[in-house]
Design a protein around this motif. Structure first.
Motif, PDB file in Angstrom:
ATOM      1  N   GLY A 117       0.780  -1.229   0.000  1.00  0.00           N
ATOM      2  CA  GLY A 117       0.000   0.000   0.000  1.00  0.00           C
ATOM      3  C   GLY A 117       0.808   1.273   0.000  1.00  0.00           C
ATOM      4  N   ALA A 118       2.116   1.185  -0.233  1.00  0.00           N
ATOM      5  CA  ALA A 118       2.966   2.374  -0.207  1.00  0.00           C
ATOM      6  C   ALA A 118       2.789   3.197  -1.480  1.00  0.00           C
ATOM      7  N   ASP A 119       3.099   4.475  -1.386  1.00  0.00           N
ATOM      8  CA  ASP A 119       2.975   5.370  -2.542  1.00  0.00           C
ATOM      9  C   ASP A 119       4.088   5.153  -3.556  1.00  0.00           C
ATOM     10  N   PHE A 120       5.191   4.535  -3.147  1.00  0.00           N
ATOM     11  CA  PHE A 120       6.290   4.327  -4.089  1.00  0.00           C
ATOM     12  C   PHE A 120       6.193   2.977  -4.795  1.00  0.00           C
ATOM     13  N   THR A 121       5.095   2.248  -4.614  1.00  0.00           N
ATOM     14  CA  THR A 121       4.856   0.999  -5.333  1.00  0.00           C
ATOM     15  C   THR A 121       3.529   1.085  -6.072  1.00  0.00           C
ATOM     16  N   THR A 122       3.337   0.177  -7.016  1.00  0.00           N
ATOM     17  CA  THR A 122       2.107   0.140  -7.809  1.00  0.00           C
ATOM     18  C   THR A 122       1.346  -1.161  -7.599  1.00  0.00           C
ATOM     19  N   CYS A 123       1.538  -1.794  -6.441  1.00  0.00           N
ATOM     20  CA  CYS A 123       0.805  -3.032  -6.166  1.00  0.00           C
ATOM     21  C   CYS A 123      -0.692  -2.768  -6.047  1.00  0.00           C
ATOM     22  N   VAL A 124      -1.052  -1.639  -5.447  1.00  0.00           N
ATOM     23  CA  VAL A 124      -2.454  -1.227  -5.313  1.00  0.00           C
ATOM     24  C   VAL A 124      -2.630   0.057  -6.099  1.00  0.00           C
ATOM     25  N   GLU A 125      -3.516   0.025  -7.101  1.00  0.00           N
ATOM     26  CA  GLU A 125      -3.702   1.197  -7.960  1.00  0.00           C
ATOM     27  C   GLU A 125      -4.739   2.168  -7.401  1.00  0.00           C
ATOM     28  N   ASN A 126      -5.565   1.735  -6.491  1.00  0.00           N
ATOM     29  CA  ASN A 126      -6.584   2.608  -5.907  1.00  0.00           C
ATOM     30  C   ASN A 126      -5.921   3.536  -4.889  1.00  0.00           C
ATOM     31  N   GLU A 127      -5.852   4.819  -5.220  1.00  0.00           N
ATOM     32  CA  GLU A 127      -5.187   5.787  -4.334  1.00  0.00           C
ATOM     33  C   GLU A 127      -5.966   6.035  -3.059  1.00  0.00           C
ATOM     34  N   GLY A 128      -7.269   5.793  -3.069  1.00  0.00           N
ATOM     35  CA  GLY A 128      -8.064   6.055  -1.877  1.00  0.00           C
ATOM     36  C   GLY A 128      -7.885   5.024  -0.787  1.00  0.00           C
ATOM     37  N   ILE A 129      -7.482   3.811  -1.157  1.00  0.00           N
ATOM     38  CA  ILE A 129      -7.340   2.750  -0.166  1.00  0.00           C
ATOM     39  C   ILE A 129      -5.918   2.624   0.357  1.00  0.00           C
ATOM     40  N   LYS A 130      -4.969   3.272  -0.293  1.00  0.00           N
ATOM     41  CA  LYS A 130      -3.573   3.187   0.147  1.00  0.00           C
ATOM     42  C   LYS A 130      -3.357   3.711   1.571  1.00  0.00           C
ATOM     43  N   PRO A 131      -3.955   4.858   1.964  1.00  0.00           N
ATOM     44  CA  PRO A 131      -3.771   5.303   3.360  1.00  0.00           C
ATOM     45  C   PRO A 131      -4.310   4.306   4.371  1.00  0.00           C
ATOM     46  N   LYS A 132      -5.389   3.590   4.036  1.00  0.00           N
ATOM     47  CA  LYS A 132      -5.931   2.601   4.960  1.00  0.00           C
ATOM     48  C   LYS A 132      -4.984   1.417   5.105  1.00  0.00           C
TER      49      LYS A 132
END
Length: 223
Positions: free
Chosen positions: A113-128
């Motif tokens: 879920g880090a911003d420097f990876t693209t494992c999760v493309e949904n930006e809204g769920i990354k902070p969670k």
């Protein structure tokens, strides 16, 4: 628009920087936990009050006890039965292993879920996801600090107990465990604070861009 883009870019760089620092702290904490679990240096024999030089030193850990000769030779013996071990040693084994497992899982979750990876493309769920990783790191730090503090308390109590013949002192693993636990708690606290602030600011930015992007389309219709 340019100011908002620059602010959003700076926020993304700050978020990625904090997450990279938290990953580094988590890896250091994991290494410290593995060292505490593997090396038998929780308790070492004390020679306070003795005038002669002792030819051997006793070291105790989670899994074995070792005798180190003055010549450098070391002989270790594993504990024979789990049931005859004291309660603090059994709890220290369990909590140290669980701490290492939770730390490894938290680092993997943070990478996903880090911003420097693209494992999760949904930006809204990354902070969670980062928040979950922060909670896991915080819990793993507590799970590591509790057993080393418990063992340190028992060592100090037995050291000042006149009924105990063999005096023991704090080993290196106790201090490594304290340092690793503090690093894990620090990483978890940073992730929890930063992820919560980031999730609140991202919603407002998304709304503003949605309104501003619809304005040129309306002007085209009028023309």
């Amino acid at each position: 628009m340019e100011r908002l883009d620059a602010g959003n870019r700076n926020e993304w760089m700050g978020s990625a920087g904090v997450q990279i620092v938290c990953v580094a702290l988590g890896v250091l904490g994991l290494i410290g936990g593995i060292v505490c679990c593997a090396i038998p240096r929780w308790k070492v024999s004390s020679f306070t009050g003795q005038n002669i030089v002792t030819a051997q030193e006793t070291e105790e850990g989670l899994w074995m006890t070792c005798v180190v000769q003055s010549t450098g030779q070391q002989q270790c013996k594993s504990y024979e039965s789990l049931l005859v071990l004291p309660s603090d040693l059994q709890a220290s084994r369990a909590m140290t292993i669980i701490s290492c497992m939770v730390t490894s899982l938290a680092i993997l979750i943070l990478f996903a879920g880090a911003d420097f990876t693209t494992c999760v493309e949904n930006e809204g769920i990354k902070p969670k996801i980062s928040l979950v990783a922060g909670i896991a790191l915080l819990v793993s730090g507590l799970l590591l600090i509790i057993p080393v503090s418990w063992s340190a308390h028992n060592v100090i109590s037995n050291f000042y107990n006149p009924l105990v013949a063999q005096k023991m002192e704090l080993g290196t693993c106790i201090f490594i465990g304290w340092a690793a636990g503090v690093l894990l708690i620090l990483a978890g606290g940073l992730l929890m604070c930063f992820s919560r602030a980031k999730s609140g600011s991202s919603g407002g930015t998304a709304k503003y861009y949605g309104n501003s992007s619809s304005a040129p389309a309306a002007n085209k219709n009028y023309v």
